[in-house]
Write a protein that holds these residues in place. Structure first.
Motif, PDB file in Angstrom:
ATOM      1  N   GLU A 254       0.830  -1.211   0.000  1.00  0.00           N
ATOM      2  CA  GLU A 254       0.000   0.000   0.000  1.00  0.00           C
ATOM      3  C   GLU A 254       0.865   1.262   0.000  1.00  0.00           C
ATOM      4  OE1 GLU A 254      -2.452  -0.324   3.398  1.00  0.00           O
ATOM      5  OE2 GLU A 254      -3.795  -1.825   2.531  1.00  0.00           O
ATOM      6  N   ALA A 255       1.977   1.224   0.756  1.00  0.00           N
ATOM      7  CA  ALA A 255       2.852   2.394   0.795  1.00  0.00           C
ATOM      8  C   ALA A 255       3.511   2.610  -0.552  1.00  0.00           C
ATOM      9  CB  ALA A 255       3.909   2.208   1.881  1.00  0.00           C
ATOM     10  N   LYS A 256       3.828   1.547  -1.248  1.00  0.00           N
ATOM     11  CA  LYS A 256       4.459   1.682  -2.556  1.00  0.00           C
ATOM     12  C   LYS A 256       3.469   2.241  -3.568  1.00  0.00           C
ATOM     13  CE  LYS A 256       6.970  -0.881  -6.101  1.00  0.00           C
ATOM     14  NZ  LYS A 256       7.468  -2.203  -6.526  1.00  0.00           N
ATOM     15  N   LYS A 257       2.208   1.808  -3.490  1.00  0.00           N
ATOM     16  CA  LYS A 257       1.198   2.304  -4.422  1.00  0.00           C
ATOM     17  C   LYS A 257       0.891   3.777  -4.174  1.00  0.00           C
ATOM     18  CE  LYS A 257      -1.177  -2.114  -5.099  1.00  0.00           C
ATOM     19  NZ  LYS A 257      -2.452  -2.846  -4.902  1.00  0.00           N
ATOM     20  N   ALA A 258       1.071   4.207  -2.925  1.00  0.00           N
ATOM     21  CA  ALA A 258       0.775   5.608  -2.606  1.00  0.00           C
ATOM     22  C   ALA A 258       1.798   6.555  -3.192  1.00  0.00           C
ATOM     23  CB  ALA A 258       0.705   5.795  -1.089  1.00  0.00           C
ATOM     24  N   GLY A 259       2.915   6.046  -3.627  1.00  0.00           N
ATOM     25  CA  GLY A 259       3.911   6.897  -4.252  1.00  0.00           C
ATOM     26  C   GLY A 259       4.608   7.789  -3.254  1.00  0.00           C
ATOM     27  N   THR A 260       4.600   9.102  -3.563  1.00  0.00           N
ATOM     28  CA  THR A 260       5.320  10.046  -2.709  1.00  0.00           C
ATOM     29  C   THR A 260       4.703  10.130  -1.323  1.00  0.00           C
ATOM     30  OG1 THR A 260       5.861  11.333  -4.689  1.00  0.00           O
ATOM     31  CG2 THR A 260       6.140  12.418  -2.546  1.00  0.00           C
ATOM     32  N   ARG A 261       3.379  10.048  -1.221  1.00  0.00           N
ATOM     33  CA  ARG A 261       2.717  10.135   0.083  1.00  0.00           C
ATOM     34  C   ARG A 261       3.080   8.962   0.992  1.00  0.00           C
ATOM     35  NH1 ARG A 261      -2.234   9.354   0.289  1.00  0.00           N
ATOM     36  NH2 ARG A 261      -2.517   8.385  -1.772  1.00  0.00           N
ATOM     37  N   GLY A 262       3.458   7.858   0.427  1.00  0.00           N
ATOM     38  CA  GLY A 262       3.753   6.687   1.241  1.00  0.00           C
ATOM     39  C   GLY A 262       5.239   6.446   1.489  1.00  0.00           C
ATOM     40  N   GLN A 263       6.106   7.403   1.128  1.00  0.00           N
ATOM     41  CA  GLN A 263       7.549   7.186   1.301  1.00  0.00           C
ATOM     42  C   GLN A 263       7.954   7.089   2.779  1.00  0.00           C
ATOM     43  OE1 GLN A 263       9.671  10.215  -0.868  1.00  0.00           O
ATOM     44  NE2 GLN A 263       9.212   9.328  -2.884  1.00  0.00           N
ATOM     45  N   VAL A 264       7.354   7.965   3.599  1.00  0.00           N
ATOM     46  CA  VAL A 264       7.700   7.937   5.034  1.00  0.00           C
ATOM     47  C   VAL A 264       7.287   6.612   5.647  1.00  0.00           C
ATOM     48  CG1 VAL A 264       7.296   9.022   7.273  1.00  0.00           C
ATOM     49  CG2 VAL A 264       7.529  10.435   5.220  1.00  0.00           C
ATOM     50  N   LYS A 265       6.052   6.163   5.306  1.00  0.00           N
ATOM     51  CA  LYS A 265       5.594   4.880   5.833  1.00  0.00           C
ATOM     52  C   LYS A 265       6.440   3.737   5.295  1.00  0.00           C
ATOM     53  CE  LYS A 265       1.526   1.960   6.332  1.00  0.00           C
ATOM     54  NZ  LYS A 265       0.081   1.803   6.076  1.00  0.00           N
ATOM     55  N   LEU A 266       6.867   3.843   4.046  1.00  0.00           N
ATOM     56  CA  LEU A 266       7.692   2.795   3.460  1.00  0.00           C
ATOM     57  C   LEU A 266       9.026   2.667   4.199  1.00  0.00           C
ATOM     58  CD1 LEU A 266       7.984   1.952  -0.264  1.00  0.00           C
ATOM     59  CD2 LEU A 266      10.090   2.171   1.059  1.00  0.00           C
ATOM     60  N   LEU A 267       9.600   3.801   4.546  1.00  0.00           N
ATOM     61  CA  LEU A 267      10.867   3.765   5.288  1.00  0.00           C
ATOM     62  C   LEU A 267      10.682   3.132   6.666  1.00  0.00           C
ATOM     63  CD1 LEU A 267      12.362   7.255   4.338  1.00  0.00           C
ATOM     64  CD2 LEU A 267      13.068   5.007   3.500  1.00  0.00           C
ATOM     65  N   ARG A 268       9.567   3.472   7.309  1.00  0.00           N
ATOM     66  CA  ARG A 268       9.310   2.880   8.621  1.00  0.00           C
ATOM     67  C   ARG A 268       9.088   1.372   8.512  1.00  0.00           C
ATOM     68  NH1 ARG A 268       5.449   7.022  12.068  1.00  0.00           N
ATOM     69  NH2 ARG A 268       6.926   8.770  12.133  1.00  0.00           N
ATOM     70  N   LEU A 269       8.397   0.978   7.495  1.00  0.00           N
ATOM     71  CA  LEU A 269       8.160  -0.457   7.302  1.00  0.00           C
ATOM     72  C   LEU A 269       9.473  -1.188   7.027  1.00  0.00           C
ATOM     73  CD1 LEU A 269       4.889  -0.318   5.126  1.00  0.00           C
ATOM     74  CD2 LEU A 269       5.110  -1.048   7.514  1.00  0.00           C
ATOM     75  N   MET A 270      10.370  -0.546   6.285  1.00  0.00           N
ATOM     76  CA  MET A 270      11.664  -1.177   6.020  1.00  0.00           C
ATOM     77  C   MET A 270      12.466  -1.357   7.323  1.00  0.00           C
ATOM     78  SD  MET A 270      11.805  -1.995   2.884  1.00  0.00           S
ATOM     79  CE  MET A 270      13.542  -2.370   2.766  1.00  0.00           C
ATOM     80  N   SER A 271      12.340  -0.393   8.244  1.00  0.00           N
ATOM     81  CA  SER A 271      13.035  -0.533   9.526  1.00  0.00           C
ATOM     82  C   SER A 271      12.441  -1.682  10.352  1.00  0.00           C
ATOM     83  CB  SER A 271      12.956   0.778  10.318  1.00  0.00           C
ATOM     84  OG  SER A 271      11.605   1.091  10.644  1.00  0.00           O
ATOM     85  N   ILE A 272      11.120  -1.890  10.200  1.00  0.00           N
ATOM     86  CA  ILE A 272      10.488  -3.014  10.902  1.00  0.00           C
ATOM     87  C   ILE A 272      10.969  -4.332  10.308  1.00  0.00           C
ATOM     88  CG2 ILE A 272       8.294  -4.111  11.460  1.00  0.00           C
ATOM     89  CD1 ILE A 272       7.020  -1.329  11.424  1.00  0.00           C
ATOM     90  N   TYR A 273      11.097  -4.386   8.987  1.00  0.00           N
ATOM     91  CA  TYR A 273      11.667  -5.580   8.347  1.00  0.00           C
ATOM     92  C   TYR A 273      13.072  -5.861   8.885  1.00  0.00           C
ATOM     93  CZ  TYR A 273       8.202  -6.634   4.698  1.00  0.00           C
ATOM     94  OH  TYR A 273       7.097  -7.055   4.024  1.00  0.00           O
ATOM     95  N   SER A 274      13.838  -4.798   9.040  1.00  0.00           N
ATOM     96  CA  SER A 274      15.198  -4.965   9.568  1.00  0.00           C
ATOM     97  C   SER A 274      15.172  -5.460  11.015  1.00  0.00           C
ATOM     98  CB  SER A 274      15.938  -3.627   9.473  1.00  0.00           C
ATOM     99  OG  SER A 274      17.224  -3.732  10.042  1.00  0.00           O
ATOM    100  N   LEU A 275      14.147  -5.026  11.767  1.00  0.00           N
ATOM    101  CA  LEU A 275      14.044  -5.448  13.163  1.00  0.00           C
ATOM    102  C   LEU A 275      13.839  -6.956  13.289  1.00  0.00           C
ATOM    103  CD1 LEU A 275      13.899  -4.528  16.142  1.00  0.00           C
ATOM    104  CD2 LEU A 275      11.425  -4.244  15.834  1.00  0.00           C
TER     105      LEU A 275
END
Length: 289
Positions: A254-275
């Motif tokens: 969903e964050a990827k489909k949102a494009g620019t609006r979802g970049q912040v959420k995408l970064l947070r999700l990537m940090s959760i993946y790293s966790l």
């Protein structure tokens, strides 16, 4: 002439001439009188603790005795003392020799004492042996106590592991069923970067779930993954991990489909993946679209 006849030699000698002759004879008798015999030297003088021979001889200056006589007296006294000493030695030696005869028959008492000492030594050795045995026993009990304490601590960790997995399973089941609890509502309300119309779980809730999963995973490592209890919970833990990754994948899409609006959420999700150590799954999800 008549006067000369009066003074003839036939006249008796005067009393004065006779008296002088008698006085001279008395003085000669006094000079020939023997000197007083000196008393024997007291034995106590020689027994004084501070006896000094030179000083003692000096004190005998007024003694009516020649040096040779004094020397003879001292020699005789020395000989007498030597004789007494010899008699004392012989007497004591005789007593010493007779002591052996008087001690006859004491072998039994000596044997009794020896047996008593041997018994005492044996008793001491037995006590030492008991002390060593008790020390070994106490050491073994301390070791067992340490093991029991370790087992108790492990049991507590196992109970905590089961409770944490159950809580995580409950939260994942609620999120997957779409019924948000009050806690999840608060998390979603606090997430400023949530996209409007998003279907998956909020980023904050996913972060909490991932943190709980990491805590459970570390607890399993502390207990030991080779234990039977942990092996039985591996399936439950894997199911929780897969569910979290599924929710993360949905939110990432969903964050990827949102494009620019979802970049912040995408970064947070990537940090959760790293966790949860699932960076490869994040890349795979991104490439799938």
């Amino acid at each position: 002439m008549a006067h000369l006849s009066v003074m003839s030699p036939t006249r008796p000698v005067s009393s004065r001439s006779f008296t002088l002759a008698s006085s001279s004879s008395s003085e000669d008798d006094e000079d020939d009188a023997p000197l007083p015999f000196p008393t024997a030297l007291p034995r106590s003088d020689f027994l004084a603790p501070d006896f000094d021979p030179a000083e003692y001889l000096s004190s005998l200056a007024n003694r009516h005795q020649t040096l040779e006589d004094l020397r003879s007296d001292l020699r005789e006294r020395s000989a007498a003392i030597s004789t007494e000493l010899l008699e004392l030695v012989n007497t004591n030696y005789t007593s010493f020799l007779s002591l052996g005869d008087e001690l006859k028959g004491g072998e039994e008492k000596v044997e009794d004492v020896r047996v008593a000492l041997l018994g005492f030594r044996r008793a001491v050795e037995e006590i030492k042996g008991h002390v060593r045995e008790r020390g070994s026993e106490v050491a073994g009990l301390n070791k067992d106590l340490t093991l029991v304490r370790g087992d108790i601590e492990t049991g507590r960790e196992m109970v905590e592991l089961d409770e944490r997995i159950s809580a995580l399973e409950a939260r994942l089941a609620i999120g997957s069923a779409g019924h948000d609890s009050d806690e999840s509502d608060e998390d979603e309300g606090d997430d400023e970067d949530e996209l409007e119309g998003a279907v998956g779980s909020s980023t904050a809730k996913l972060a909490q779930l991932a943190s709980q999963y990491v805590t459970v995973d570390e607890l399993t490592n502390d207990i030991g993954r080779e234990t039977s209890f942990v092996r039985k919970t591996e399936e439950r833990l894997t199911r929780c991990r897969n569910t979290i990754l599924l929710d993360l994948g949905t939110a990432l899409k969903e964050a990827k489909k949102a494009g620019t609006r979802g970049q912040v959420k995408l970064l947070r999700l990537m940090s959760i993946y790293s966790l949860v150590d699932a960076q490869a799954d994040a890349v795979k999800t991104l490439k799938s679209n």
